[in-house]
Design a protein around this motif. Structure first.
Motif, PDB file in Angstrom:
ATOM      1  N   TRP A 314       0.778  -4.386  36.381  1.00 41.44           N
ATOM      2  CA  TRP A 314      -0.366  -5.120  36.446  1.00 41.44           C
ATOM      3  C   TRP A 314      -0.922  -5.152  37.692  1.00 41.44           C
ATOM      4  CZ3 TRP A 314      -1.871 -10.357  37.611  1.00 41.44           C
ATOM      5  CH2 TRP A 314      -3.193 -10.714  36.848  1.00 41.44           C
ATOM      6  N   ALA A 315      -2.258  -4.763  38.066  1.00 35.31           N
ATOM      7  CA  ALA A 315      -2.940  -4.852  39.139  1.00 35.31           C
ATOM      8  C   ALA A 315      -4.353  -5.703  39.215  1.00 35.31           C
ATOM      9  CB  ALA A 315      -2.932  -3.958  39.937  1.00 35.31           C
ATOM     10  N   ILE A 316      -4.539  -6.669  40.079  1.00 31.24           N
ATOM     11  CA  ILE A 316      -5.965  -7.416  39.973  1.00 31.24           C
ATOM     12  C   ILE A 316      -6.330  -7.669  41.195  1.00 31.24           C
ATOM     13  CG2 ILE A 316      -4.855  -9.689  39.722  1.00 31.24           C
ATOM     14  CD1 ILE A 316      -7.353 -10.037  37.576  1.00 31.24           C
ATOM     15  N   ASN A 317      -7.750  -7.604  41.428  1.00 34.89           N
ATOM     16  CA  ASN A 317      -8.081  -7.610  42.895  1.00 34.89           C
ATOM     17  C   ASN A 317      -8.926  -9.131  43.300  1.00 34.89           C
ATOM     18  OD1 ASN A 317      -7.210  -5.038  43.653  1.00 34.89           O
ATOM     19  ND2 ASN A 317      -9.413  -4.379  42.881  1.00 34.89           N
ATOM     20  N   TYR A 318      -8.834  -9.898  42.168  1.00 39.57           N
ATOM     21  CA  TYR A 318      -9.440 -11.125  42.246  1.00 39.57           C
ATOM     22  C   TYR A 318      -8.564 -12.204  41.686  1.00 39.57           C
ATOM     23  CZ  TYR A 318     -12.770 -15.033  42.032  1.00 39.57           C
ATOM     24  OH  TYR A 318     -13.230 -16.168  42.042  1.00 39.57           O
ATOM     25  N   PRO A 319      -8.442 -13.359  42.266  1.00 44.17           N
ATOM     26  CA  PRO A 319      -8.663 -13.693  43.641  1.00 44.17           C
ATOM     27  C   PRO A 319      -7.748 -13.017  44.552  1.00 44.17           C
ATOM     28  CG  PRO A 319      -7.726 -15.641  42.647  1.00 44.17           C
ATOM     29  CD  PRO A 319      -7.979 -14.660  41.602  1.00 44.17           C
ATOM     30  N   LYS A 320      -8.082 -13.112  45.901  1.00 42.43           N
ATOM     31  CA  LYS A 320      -7.029 -12.244  46.779  1.00 42.43           C
ATOM     32  C   LYS A 320      -5.831 -13.254  47.022  1.00 42.43           C
ATOM     33  CE  LYS A 320     -10.765  -9.552  49.074  1.00 42.43           C
ATOM     34  NZ  LYS A 320     -11.463  -9.519  50.280  1.00 42.43           N
ATOM     35  N   TYR A 321      -4.749 -12.859  47.559  1.00 43.05           N
ATOM     36  CA  TYR A 321      -3.358 -13.758  47.974  1.00 43.05           C
ATOM     37  C   TYR A 321      -3.123 -14.654  47.008  1.00 43.05           C
ATOM     38  CZ  TYR A 321      -5.090 -11.597  52.513  1.00 43.05           C
ATOM     39  OH  TYR A 321      -5.693 -10.471  53.239  1.00 43.05           O
ATOM     40  N   ALA A 322      -2.952 -14.226  45.627  1.00 40.49           N
ATOM     41  CA  ALA A 322      -3.065 -15.172  44.725  1.00 40.49           C
ATOM     42  C   ALA A 322      -1.765 -14.898  43.918  1.00 40.49           C
ATOM     43  CB  ALA A 322      -4.071 -15.209  43.784  1.00 40.49           C
ATOM     44  N   GLY A 323      -1.016 -13.837  44.312  1.00 46.10           N
ATOM     45  CA  GLY A 323       0.370 -13.569  43.395  1.00 46.10           C
ATOM     46  C   GLY A 323       1.484 -14.741  43.682  1.00 46.10           C
ATOM     47  N   GLY A 324       2.124 -15.125  42.720  1.00 43.93           N
ATOM     48  CA  GLY A 324       3.140 -16.163  42.989  1.00 43.93           C
ATOM     49  C   GLY A 324       4.496 -15.952  42.106  1.00 43.93           C
ATOM     50  N   GLY A 325       5.270 -16.845  41.504  1.00 40.30           N
ATOM     51  CA  GLY A 325       6.574 -16.970  41.107  1.00 40.30           C
ATOM     52  C   GLY A 325       6.937 -16.204  39.959  1.00 40.30           C
ATOM     53  N   LEU A 326       7.837 -15.555  39.602  1.00 37.53           N
ATOM     54  CA  LEU A 326       8.408 -14.887  38.284  1.00 37.53           C
ATOM     55  C   LEU A 326       9.620 -15.866  37.922  1.00 37.53           C
ATOM     56  CD1 LEU A 326       8.497 -11.195  38.980  1.00 37.53           C
ATOM     57  CD2 LEU A 326       6.805 -12.241  37.505  1.00 37.53           C
ATOM     58  N   LYS A 327       9.807 -16.265  36.771  1.00 42.80           N
ATOM     59  CA  LYS A 327      10.898 -16.873  36.227  1.00 42.80           C
ATOM     60  C   LYS A 327      11.251 -16.563  34.796  1.00 42.80           C
ATOM     61  CE  LYS A 327      14.014 -20.418  36.963  1.00 42.80           C
ATOM     62  NZ  LYS A 327      14.930 -20.196  38.090  1.00 42.80           N
ATOM     63  N   LEU A 328      12.576 -16.170  34.759  1.00 45.97           N
ATOM     64  CA  LEU A 328      13.242 -15.875  33.324  1.00 45.97           C
ATOM     65  C   LEU A 328      13.241 -17.344  32.752  1.00 45.97           C
ATOM     66  CD1 LEU A 328      14.342 -14.165  31.063  1.00 45.97           C
ATOM     67  CD2 LEU A 328      16.433 -14.360  32.244  1.00 45.97           C
ATOM     68  N   ALA A 329      12.722 -17.463  31.428  1.00 42.56           N
ATOM     69  CA  ALA A 329      12.767 -18.625  30.857  1.00 42.56           C
ATOM     70  C   ALA A 329      13.814 -18.913  29.681  1.00 42.56           C
ATOM     71  CB  ALA A 329      11.291 -19.042  30.098  1.00 42.56           C
ATOM     72  N   PRO A 330      14.085 -20.060  29.149  1.00 44.35           N
ATOM     73  CA  PRO A 330      15.098 -20.164  28.188  1.00 44.35           C
ATOM     74  C   PRO A 330      14.539 -19.384  26.579  1.00 44.35           C
ATOM     75  CG  PRO A 330      14.759 -22.229  29.174  1.00 44.35           C
ATOM     76  CD  PRO A 330      13.522 -21.322  29.760  1.00 44.35           C
ATOM     77  N   ASP A 331      13.476 -18.989  26.639  1.00 49.22           N
ATOM     78  CA  ASP A 331      12.862 -18.320  25.384  1.00 49.22           C
ATOM     79  C   ASP A 331      13.024 -16.768  25.764  1.00 49.22           C
ATOM     80  OD1 ASP A 331      10.868 -17.900  27.316  1.00 49.22           O
ATOM     81  OD2 ASP A 331       9.192 -18.407  25.937  1.00 49.22           O
ATOM     82  N   GLY A 332      13.708 -16.225  26.741  1.00 53.65           N
ATOM     83  CA  GLY A 332      14.012 -14.871  26.886  1.00 53.65           C
ATOM     84  C   GLY A 332      13.007 -14.186  27.469  1.00 53.65           C
ATOM     85  N   LYS A 333      11.810 -14.909  27.881  1.00 53.75           N
ATOM     86  CA  LYS A 333      10.717 -14.200  28.434  1.00 53.75           C
ATOM     87  C   LYS A 333      10.431 -14.525  29.981  1.00 53.75           C
ATOM     88  CE  LYS A 333       7.920 -14.597  23.898  1.00 53.75           C
ATOM     89  NZ  LYS A 333       6.828 -15.245  23.374  1.00 53.75           N
ATOM     90  N   ILE A 334       9.910 -13.980  30.513  1.00 55.10           N
ATOM     91  CA  ILE A 334       9.483 -13.864  31.953  1.00 55.10           C
ATOM     92  C   ILE A 334       8.171 -14.470  32.105  1.00 55.10           C
ATOM     93  CG2 ILE A 334       9.508 -13.218  34.349  1.00 55.10           C
ATOM     94  CD1 ILE A 334      11.542 -10.852  33.506  1.00 55.10           C
ATOM     95  N   TYR A 335       7.967 -15.853  33.064  1.00 54.73           N
ATOM     96  CA  TYR A 335       6.652 -16.224  33.235  1.00 54.73           C
ATOM     97  C   TYR A 335       5.923 -15.925  34.664  1.00 54.73           C
ATOM     98  CZ  TYR A 335       6.831 -18.589  28.869  1.00 54.73           C
ATOM     99  OH  TYR A 335       7.049 -18.891  27.368  1.00 54.73           O
ATOM    100  N   PHE A 336       4.876 -15.905  34.808  1.00 54.86           N
ATOM    101  CA  PHE A 336       4.305 -15.461  36.188  1.00 54.86           C
ATOM    102  C   PHE A 336       3.291 -16.531  36.580  1.00 54.86           C
ATOM    103  CE2 PHE A 336       1.382 -11.753  38.053  1.00 54.86           C
ATOM    104  CZ  PHE A 336       1.542 -12.376  39.295  1.00 54.86           C
TER     105      PHE A 336
END
Length: 429
Positions: A314-336
């Motif tokens: 995935w790539a997106i240009n808006y808004p800038k400087y906005a990419g944050g944390g990734l975390k594997l959750a108890p449901d087996g999915k990764i949240y962003f």
């Protein structure tokens, strides 16, 4: 990213606990997440995680822990622009815990971790880092028997080391299923280094730290350390581009380099790396990067040349400087998590009117064991119930990691072995 250049000498203070209690295996202690601006998620029903309200207002570092039944015990956060002792601890009623203010921490992203006391199931260590305007690694102690079960911070801001730190604190259960390893890195400053440091937390307290030099050098005081689902591997990234996979021996705390994927550089690359997470089956690695664009990368760890497997999910240009944390959750999915960066207003704290689809939702990698687009990443797909997120997600370790059955350190009795085999949907049942 700000990098500082002062150095202070080490000092060691080693606590012990006199109170003994039975060891309790913890199956649901990561079931409640608290983060962002009053946001949270309850994962007690993994097939139906629900948003909750919390007392936080933090752009970055946050931690939380529940009891063995999945009931929230307490949580904590640091606050940017609030000084060097900005950490606040909240009780289960979303109120400031007794003595829960003025704890070390200055508003970074991975500077807190909660570690249960291995011999007393009502007390917890809260470790915190000093990265820029003050230095060192500190611990405080929370006792949940006090204040009618709402808790009290009984020991505060004991300094274990006083040298500058990298913002990358984490922890993992020892192979015996009871003790804990706490892992962190010294800020390289003028001398880029590959140094890792670990503390062992046992019924006797906190051991002297162990220093190891492994892998490539780090050039930044902004980094991330993520353990795999089994705790046997560590992914390391730095703001300046380093990507490595290390083997971790849960019995000895020994690190060895498994894969060097990308080298860090002295000048920050574009885009800068931000956060990292393993898939549940440890076959894929996900990394976020951010500058004028926000990007989500996937690496296939099963191929011979991992670097060439890089896939931009995935790539997106808006808004800038906005990419944050990734975390594997108890449901087996990764949240962003992504923050909203306004061109006309400071993004932290958000203005009372600054609500939108970006800061009111998390992205979700729904099938993180799957390759490429089949991982089913859905941006802005988990609604936070009217609350808002910034860049940080809870820096919670895997509390339910059991004993490493059959290992040389599997010597304790009446402990439960690791309950969850690797694979999608096996995180919690």
């Amino acid at each position: 990213m700000l990098i500082t250049f002062d150095f202070l000498k080490n000092q060691k203070r080693l606590p012990t606990f006199e109170t003994a209690s039975f060891f309790c295996f913890s199956q649901n202690k990561n079931s409640v997440w608290c983060f962002g601006d009053s946001a949270g998620i309850d994962f007690n029903i993994p097939s139906n995680p629900v948003p909750i309200a919390t007392g936080l207002r933090t752009r970055g570092s946050c931690v939380s822990i529940a009891d063995v039944s999945g009931n929230l015990l307490f949580y904590a956060n640091t606050r940017a622009a609030s000084g060097t002792y900005s950490t606040l601890v909240y009780d289960s009623q979303n109120s400031l815990m007794s003595n829960g203010d003025a704890i070390a921490g200055e508003g970074w992203y991975n500077e807190l971790i909660i570690v249960p006391n291995p011999i007393n199931d009502s007390t917890y260590y809260l470790f915190s880092l000093g990265v820029t305007s003050f230095y060192g690694i500190y611990y405080s102690i929370i006792d949940m028997k006090l204040n009618n079960g709402l808790g009290d911070v009984t020991v505060k801001n004991v300094q274990l080391q006083s040298f500058p730190m990298v913002d990358c604190l984490n922890a993992v259960k020892h192979g015996n299923g009871r003790d804990w390893w706490v892992i962190f890195r010294r800020d390289p400053q003028f001398n880029p280094s590959n140094e890792f440091l670990t503390y062992l937390i046992t019924p006797s307290g906190i051991s002297n730290y162990t220093q190891q030099n492994v892998g490539g050098p780090i050039y930044s005081n902004n980094a991330d350390i993520a353990f795999s689902h089994s705790g046997n591997k560590v992914a390391v990234t730095s703001y300046n581009g380093l990507i490595e996979i290390l083997n971790f021996d849960k019995c000895t705390g020994q690190l060895t380099l498994q894969h060097h994927i990308q080298t860090g550089v002295l000048v920050s690359p574009s885009p800068a790396l931000w956060s990292v997470a393993f898939s549940p089956d440890e076959s894929k690695l996900y990394i976020t990067a951010s500058d004028t664009s926000t990007l989500l990368y996937q690496y296939d760890l099963n191929v011979a040349n991992i670097a060439t497997s890089k896939d931009t999910i995935w790539a997106i240009n808006y808004p800038k400087y906005a990419g944050g944390g990734l975390k594997l959750a108890p449901d087996g999915k990764i949240y962003f998590s992504r923050a909203y960066k306004s061109l006309t207003a400071n993004s932290y704290p958000y203005a009372d009117t600054m609500y939108n689809y970006i800061n009111m939702n998390l992205g979700v990698i729904n099938e993180p064991n799957s390759l490429g687009a089949t991982c089913n990443f859905q941006p802005f797909s988990f609604y936070l119930g009217g609350k808002r997120t910034y860049l940080g997600l809870p820096n919670n370790p895997k509390y339910d990691l059991g004993a490493l059955a059959g290992s040389v350190c599997d010597t304790l009795t009446n402990l439960t072995p690791d309950p969850s085999p690797l694979g999608e949907g096996s995180i919690k049942v």
